[in-house]
Design an enzyme around this catalytic site. Sequence first.
Site, PDB file in Angstrom:
ATOM      1  N   LYS A  49      -2.704  -2.112  -3.028  1.00 44.62           N
ATOM      2  CA  LYS A  49      -3.601  -1.259  -2.531  1.00 44.62           C
ATOM      3  C   LYS A  49      -3.115   0.328  -2.871  1.00 44.62           C
ATOM      4  CE  LYS A  49      -6.120  -0.023   1.841  1.00 44.62           C
ATOM      5  NZ  LYS A  49      -6.533  -0.739   3.010  1.00 44.62           N
ATOM      6  N   GLU A 101       0.938  -1.310  -0.095  1.00 43.95           N
ATOM      7  CA  GLU A 101      -0.064  -0.101   0.069  1.00 43.95           C
ATOM      8  C   GLU A 101       0.830   1.326   0.199  1.00 43.95           C
ATOM      9  OE1 GLU A 101      -2.629   0.333   3.281  1.00 43.95           O
ATOM     10  OE2 GLU A 101      -3.762   2.166   2.563  1.00 43.95           O
TER      11      GLU A 101
HETATM   12  C1  5MM Z   1      -7.895   1.456   8.795  1.00 45.01           C
HETATM   13  O1  5MM Z   1      -7.026   2.471   8.845  1.00 45.01           O
HETATM   14  C2  5MM Z   1      -5.599   1.986   8.444  1.00 45.01           C
HETATM   15  C3  5MM Z   1      -4.594   3.091   8.990  1.00 45.01           C
HETATM   16  O2  5MM Z   1      -4.532   2.708  10.400  1.00 45.01           O
HETATM   17  P1  5MM Z   1      -3.672   3.425  11.143  1.00 45.01           P
HETATM   18  O3  5MM Z   1      -3.290   4.885  10.555  1.00 45.01           O
HETATM   19  O4  5MM Z   1      -4.108   3.609  12.581  1.00 45.01           O
HETATM   20  O5  5MM Z   1      -2.150   2.609  11.152  1.00 45.01           O
HETATM   21  C4  5MM Z   1      -5.189   2.261   6.950  1.00 45.01           C
HETATM   22  O6  5MM Z   1      -4.136   1.553   6.714  1.00 45.01           O
HETATM   23  C5  5MM Z   1      -6.145   1.764   5.884  1.00 45.01           C
HETATM   24  O7  5MM Z   1      -6.162   0.532   6.178  1.00 45.01           O
HETATM   25  C6  5MM Z   1      -6.076   2.333   4.514  1.00 45.01           C
HETATM   26  O8  5MM Z   1      -5.684   3.485   4.513  1.00 45.01           O
HETATM   27  C7  5MM Z   1      -7.277   2.235   3.873  1.00 45.01           C
HETATM   28  O9  5MM Z   1      -8.441   3.027   4.690  1.00 45.01           O
HETATM   29  P2  5MM Z   1      -9.215   4.040   4.135  1.00 45.01           P
HETATM   30  O10 5MM Z   1      -9.916   4.614   5.448  1.00 45.01           O
HETATM   31  O11 5MM Z   1      -8.338   5.113   3.645  1.00 45.01           O
HETATM   32  O12 5MM Z   1     -10.041   3.367   2.993  1.00 45.01           O
END
Ligand code: 5MM
Length: 347
Positions: free
Chosen positions: A226, A184
């Site tokens: 991702k 990601e």
């Molecule tokens: C669920 O949020 C994840 C980040 O967690 P932390 O910042 O607490 O480590 C994040 O990596 C998430 O998996 C991805 O960004 C996708 O989430 P969004 O909300 O952007 O779809």
Amino acid sequence: MDIAALNDIALRMVTPGKGLLAADESFGTIGKRFDSINTENTEDNRRDWREMLFRTTRAMEDHVSGVILFDETLRQNAKDGTPLRKLIEDAGAIPGIKVDQGITPLAGRAGENITQGLDGLRERLAEYYELGARFAKWRAVIEISHPEQYVARTPTIGGIKANTHALGRYAALCQEAGIVPIVEPEVLMGGHHSIERCHEVTETTLNSLFTELYEQGVKLEGIILKPNMVVAGKKCFDQASVTEVAERTIKVLKDTVPAAVPGIAFLSGGQDNEIATEHLDMMNKIGGFPWKLTYSYGRALQQSTLFAWQGKAENYDAAQAAFNHRAHMNGLASLGQWSASQDAKAA
Ligand code: 5MM
């Protein structure tokens, strides 16, 4: 490394009509989500919230191929003692684990960060495999500076390379452990930058990423990408149309992502729920690419559910109805079969 086994898992993660639920918020992030509904960030509340999601049968069975978990959740039990991991498996979905340990300022590079967590990762992955995780996630954060910032303009190529190098090393360790790496590299959408600038930075980042993955011996058949979508910064005056976002995102991916990659599961990055669904749907309606395109949404899958729940047991059914709906809409978008009227009708 059994690449056929990794490829099987990766293909299951992008099963048509399904996508990933990113429920891997660390303590600080889940705290912010709970603050928005005046709910205390306790271990029990985190368990109740996630148990409610994983017990939402229709959403989980029909539209969730896997769930990205935070360390605590992979070890946590439901109220009746069933491991939360088992609830996910019983719904036919795959448990995964976030293995990065957050970001820290990159030395010598003002305004840029590097993701941490490589030290001891081999040992942690072996334990996570024993605990049932079959895929992992590592997030690199690439931030675009204000368009009028000429000094300390970010990202720099050095900042991008440091982050993609870490992603490559993480991915190689995952595959060695029999775990599919979700890779990601998130170009953040906060800020004033234009869609053209996001396009350029995303292209540079993905080119750097696939060079690193190649140089570190990562087998592309056994990863999931991702990425962010190509969008204008949230504070940019000129917001692009859904069609432009979809076309630019497909173009950047076609220019940089080899066909051997089985699937691409987008992050939502702070987009409004329906817009995140619509963008994905538009890309799948346009079609003509070699990989499956689906979702790995956190906020865009959970926000309406969180507001319906409000941290209260009496809202359990309403929260599950909201989750069923959002998961269903995104499932349709992953097939290019979503419509605004259907979304509005069932909301
Ligand atoms: C669920 O949020 C994840 C980040 O967690 P932390 O910042 O607490 O480590 C994040 O990596 C998430 O998996 C991805 O960004 C996708 O989430 P969004 O909300 O952007 O779809």
